[in-house]
Design an enzyme around this catalytic site. Structure first.
Site, PDB file in Angstrom:
ATOM      1  NE  ARG A 239      33.704  27.197   9.783  1.00 58.19           N
ATOM      2  CZ  ARG A 239      34.353  28.363   9.867  1.00 58.19           C
ATOM      3  NH1 ARG A 239      34.941  28.708  10.998  1.00 58.19           N
ATOM      4  NH2 ARG A 239      34.424  29.186   8.840  1.00 58.19           N
ATOM      5  CG  ASP A 283      30.549  36.393  10.910  1.00 55.01           C
ATOM      6  OD1 ASP A 283      29.340  36.666  10.753  1.00 55.01           O
ATOM      7  OD2 ASP A 283      31.207  36.715  11.922  1.00 55.01           O
ATOM      8  CD  GLU A 284      35.530  32.367   8.466  1.00 56.20           C
ATOM      9  OE1 GLU A 284      35.817  31.169   8.277  1.00 56.20           O
ATOM     10  OE2 GLU A 284      36.109  33.084   9.305  1.00 56.20           O
ATOM     11  CB  CYS A 285      29.216  31.287   3.519  1.00 59.91           C
ATOM     12  SG  CYS A 285      29.033  33.028   3.107  1.00 59.91           S
TER      13      CYS A 285
END
Length: 346
Positions: A239, A283-285
């Site tokens: 991201r 945490d969300e890879c």
């Protein structure tokens, strides 16, 4: 909040020797370098080396059988170093070579773990060429050049060492006015071009394989060579940072130029905020976010960012299963030097 990452195409690894025949394991493609020597190089670095690495050594042996590593010194001002030092047996002269970290050998100030120096040039600018890998278990994706005394920028120069040296030679040829020197360069150019053609190595600055990689690059990073991380069909893997490169550079500049420690601490607030975003991303890879921020801070170069880069990068590399890169960055940050880069120097 921060957005998702760029889309990624399928991974495509091209053959190392681009000949119009079935290249599964063509023997004509394999350089005449003993297997035990190959094992020694790769065990010291724990990195796979492409066939062009060994072919170029044989090419330099043809130019100067006694001193292959220096065969391009007089003509081009280039010297073969790094893993080539092992082929030359230089590590055997050094008494404590067993305890040396070869991944710090000729690792210049701005070299990220992805970069492995194989050739050095002008010491005033610290010009050097190296293989660039996206992952330690993969073969290099291109040969890059950097001038560490100038900046962190990595310039892509072909996908093999023949191409990188050819590009360097062509630039040199344009600058030379002396006829004798020009003639010498042309002779080397002919030999180099012929050797590359026979072996099936492309002499293009940007090959099809490199263009394929471009499609997988999620962000350029400060060094410009781009970042490739696995991104799945649901966009999980990367991201974007909440700051543009330009604004991140400004933030870094404000931190470095802060008149007092209190001002510096205050100027660090946006970086601290981004580190919180990185924790959410991990945490969300979306491991690529922490890798990007860590590399950008490392590439900025100021010692003020060493601690933060030392927190972000080993974690990101380990999460991406690029564990050797985590080891390299930890060792480099602990011994980051602008000058002492030859680990085999007495």
């Amino acid at each position: 909040m921060v957005g998702g990452g760029a889309k990624r195409r399928l991974r495509g690894e091209g053959p190392q020797c681009e000949k119009p025949v079935d290249m599964k394991k063509s023997k004509s493609c394999e350089a005449d370098v003993p297997g035990d020597l190959r094992k020694e190089v790769e065990s010291h670095y724990r990195l796979p080396l492409p066939e062009d690495f060994y072919h170029f050594w044989r090419f330099c042996e043809g130019l100067d059988p006694e001193q292959p590593a220096d065969s391009l010194s007089a003509s081009l001002g280039l010297r073969l170093v790094g893993p080539y030092d092992i082929l030359a047996g230089k590590h055997k002269i050094k008494k404590k070579s067993a305890s040396l970290n070869f991944n710090l050998h000729w690792r210049f100030y701005y070299d990220p773990p992805e970069f492995q120096t194989i050739i050095i040039g002008d010491s005033k600018t610290q010009f050097h060429m190296g293989y660039f890998r996206d992952s330690p278990d993969e073969l290099p994706v291109f040969v890059g050049t950097n001038e560490a005394k100038k900046n962190c920028i990595i310039v892509q120069s072909g996908d093999n060492v023949f191409a990188a040296v050819k590009l360097f030679l062509m630039k040199k040829l344009k600058e030379v006015t002396d006829k004798k020197k020009s003639s010498l360069l042309k002779t080397i150019d002919e030999k180099l071009t012929e050797a590359a053609r026979e072996l099936g190595f492309s002499l293009e600055q940007r090959t099809v394989r490199m263009k394929q990689r471009d499609k997988k690059v999620v962000t350029k990073t400060f060094h410009g060579a781009g970042l490739v991380v696995p991104v799945d069909k649901n966009d999980v893997g990367y991201r974007e940072l909440p700051e543009t490169d330009a604004s991140l550079r400004r933030i870094c500049g404000t931190i470095v130029e802060a008149p007092s420690d209190a001002d510096r601490l205050q100027a660090f607030a946006p970086v601290q905020e981004m580190m919180t975003y990185v924790q959410f991303a991990n945490d969300e890879c979306d491991y690529g976010m922490g890798l990007e921020l860590g590399l950008d801070l490392f590439c900025h170069g100021s010692h003020y960012f060493h601690k933060v880069a030392g927190q972000l990068l080993p974690l990101a590399y380990n999460l991406l299963k690029r564990n050797l890169f985590a080891e390299i960055i930890e060792a480099h940050l602990a011994n980051r030097s602008q000058d002492d880069v030859d680990q085999l120097a007495a």
